[in-house]
Design an enzyme around this catalytic site. Structure first.
Site, short mmCIF file in Angstrom:
data_model
loop_
_atom_site.label_atom_id
_atom_site.label_comp_id
_atom_site.label_asym_id
_atom_site.label_seq_id
_atom_site.Cartn_x
_atom_site.Cartn_y
_atom_site.Cartn_z
N ASP A 1 104.73 9.89 -13.95
CA ASP A 1 104.04 10.05 -15.24
C ASP A 1 102.59 10.83 -14.65
O ASP A 1 101.56 10.49 -14.27
CB ASP A 1 103.43 8.95 -15.86
CG ASP A 1 102.83 9.25 -17.20
OD1 ASP A 1 103.01 10.38 -17.61
OD2 ASP A 1 102.50 8.39 -18.29
N SER B 1 101.87 9.89 -28.01
CA SER B 1 101.47 8.77 -26.99
C SER B 1 100.08 9.30 -26.42
O SER B 1 99.54 8.41 -26.03
CB SER B 1 102.38 8.57 -26.14
OG SER B 1 102.86 9.84 -25.44
N HIS C 1 100.11 11.50 -19.12
CA HIS C 1 99.46 10.57 -19.53
C HIS C 1 98.16 10.15 -18.48
O HIS C 1 98.22 10.75 -17.54
CB HIS C 1 100.09 9.12 -19.82
CG HIS C 1 100.81 9.43 -21.22
ND1 HIS C 1 102.08 9.69 -20.78
CD2 HIS C 1 100.69 9.48 -22.30
CE1 HIS C 1 102.96 9.82 -21.76
NE2 HIS C 1 102.19 9.63 -22.78
#
Length: 534
Positions: free
Chosen positions: A501, A260, A504
């Site tokens: 998160d 990802s 990312h």
């Protein structure tokens, strides 16, 4: 009376002398005339003539001038404000020059850019637009030709398929650099500088940013994190030019393969390239798919350039599988000696950008119990670091056997730093409230063991691999993660801080710099510099 006759007087002495001198003068003048009009023949023999009619020294090229040794491509914007002067060094990058043998078939239509026309000029640069600068030196001049200079002419059709990734001599040296002083610049040692010209694309303007990275639309109130640009210490990156990047991709397939984090980068490059399209509808996903976490394969086509940018999901780059346990249930396995099943897609790409890393740090992968597999044997317990090393070697062997460096260019993007406080992604770790990059401290020199393994593996490969060593530049950016803003909040709903998160990146944001480095790699490679891009 007789008249006496006088004898004739002798001719004047001076007149006789004049009769002698005149031929001598005429002959001397004749010799001097010959001397003047035959200077090329006489030049090596007559130092006097050389001293009197010496030529001015040749003008130095931009690449050899100290003022121009920073590789800037035009005049400078306002001077940015650096956030750190920390000059501590990260591990050396791998210098892998692209190996292109002589004698390749000039009619091969499947070759990559960087090829040379018969006159020695770079065919793929024929109609590339002039780059906008980021150098701080206002006296710099744009390079002009392929040997230390970048030639950019308008109006010429750049759709030349007969190109290659750099021309190297038989000994592996770059033929375009012979007789020139190599410029050394490590693109990955530097700092972030404030730049009000950033971000490159406006927040909220790109439809390809999925919800997880769309921080501003998800309620993030601060925007200072958007206005930073990566600045190497020893040179300047060319200002990103989306139209020029697309010209370099004409007729090519650019493919990002990984987890990802590579999808994060994939969405970034789509948004960056979209800025080069006057008609945005000329870019689309060929299957009609919308980007989402659930789908693992996307192909975006740019009609006007006949090129595609693709994403292939592969968490580990090696084969994931399942086994049946004693209770009849299935458990996941990872065959570290077999390449991933998606590899059949990799072969079709002209430019490949690989990554793997974050999935090796937690859960079953970190524990290594009844999970790692070689051949038909499943290890009851196996060290995850050694598994990572063997998996990378499996990937490297596949690259060496299946990639043609004359026609394909391979990047491996390094580990992207996470910034969790007080835990991990699944154990209460947080990064909420971070609004500025790290200015100093030990974190700037963090370099994971996995990156040292990557360097070791890449060094041993036959096919040159460009290492996008982004680890250190991501160490700075604790402010760039989605944190609690990875999900759109309905009006009146409270933002949850339970799971954040901090791995990312928000878009626009840090991954844009990774793609700027890919662009810089292609630009510097065509200029012919020996800029350290690994």
């Amino acid at each position: 009376m007789a008249t006496a006759t006088l004898p004739p007087s002798p001719p004047p002495r001076n007149k006789n002398l004049l009769h002698c001198i005149t031929p001598i003068l005429f002959f001397s003048f004749f010799l001097f005339t010959i001397f003047i009009f035959s200077k090329r023949a006489l030049e090596p023999s007559f130092s006097l003539y050389t001293d009197l009619f010496s030529q001015p020294p040749p003008l130095s090229s931009p690449s050899s001038s100290p003022a121009n040794s920073h590789m800037s491509l035009a005049s400078a914007p306002p001077t940015p404000t650096p956030i750190s002067q920390n000059k501590s060094s990260a591990p050396k990058n791998i210098n892998g020059e692209l190996s292109v043998e002589n004698g390749e078939d000039p009619d091969d239509k499947n070759q990559s850019f960087g090829g040379m026309d018969g006159n020695g000029s770079d065919s793929s640069l024929a109609s590339a637009p002039t780059h906008t600068p980021i150098s701080q030196n206002n006296n710099s001049s744009a390079p002009k030709s392929i040997n230390g200079q970048l030639s950019v002419e308008n109006g010429e059709d750049p759709d030349d398929k007969n190109q290659s990734f750099g021309e190297l001599n038989g000994d592996g040296s770059d033929s375009s650099l012979e007789g020139e002083k190599a410029l050394e610049c490590d693109l990955y040692m530097g700092t972030w500088v404030k730049d009000e010209g950033y971000p490159i694309y406006k927040q909220g303007a790109c439809p390809y940013v999925d919800e997880g990275y769309d921080c501003q639309n998800n309620g993030r109130g601060d925007s200072n994190y958007l206005n930073w640009r990566w600045k190497p210490e020893s040179c300047d990156l060319p200002r990103f030019n989306a139209a020029d990047f697309l010209m370099r991709l004409r007729g090519k397939r650019l493919m990002l393969v990984g987890d990802s984090m590579n999808r994060n980068q994939f969405e970034s490059i789509l948004c960056l390239l979209r800025e080069g399209l006057p008609d945005k509808s000329r870019m689309y996903e060929v299957h009609g798919h919308k980007i989402s976490k659930g789908r693992g394969y996307f192909v975006f086509k740019f009609e006007d350039y006949n090129c595609t940018v693709e994403f292939v999901r592969s968490h580990f780059l090696v084969k994931e599988g399942v086994r049946i346990n004693g209770q009849g249930n299935t458990n996941p396995t990872l065959s570290i000696d077999q390449i991933d099943k998606t590899a059949k897609r990799w072969k079709r790409a002209d430019i490949l950008v690989f990554n793997t890393g974050h999935w090796w740090t937690h859960g079953k992968t970190a524990r290594g119990k009844n999970y790692y597999k070689e051949g038909d044997y499943i290890y009851p317990k196996f060290d995850s670091v050694e598994a990572y090393r063997r998996a990378l070697k499996t990937w490297a062997n596949w690259i060496d056997k299946n990639v043609n460096p004359k026609k394909q260019l391979v990047f491996y993007r390094g580990y992207s730093s996470a910034h969790f406080r007080g835990g991990d992604w699944d154990s209460g770790g947080s990064c909420n409230g971070e609004t500025e990059p790290v200015l100093s401290g030990a974190i700037l020199n963090n370099y994971p063991l996995k990156m040292k393994i990557v360097e070791e593996v890449v060094k041993e490969m036959k096919v040159p691999v460009r290492l996008l060593n982004v680890t250190r530049l991501t160490n700075f950016r604790k402010d760039g993660h989605p944190s609690v803003y990875g999900k759109k909040v309905i009006a009146g709903q409270k933002v949850s801080t339970r799971r954040q998160d901090c791995s990312h990146w928000c878009l626009p944001g840090v991954p844009d710099a990774w793609n700027e480095l890919i662009y810089a790699t292609l630009v510097f490679q065509q200029i012919g510099s020996k800029t350290k891009i690994q």
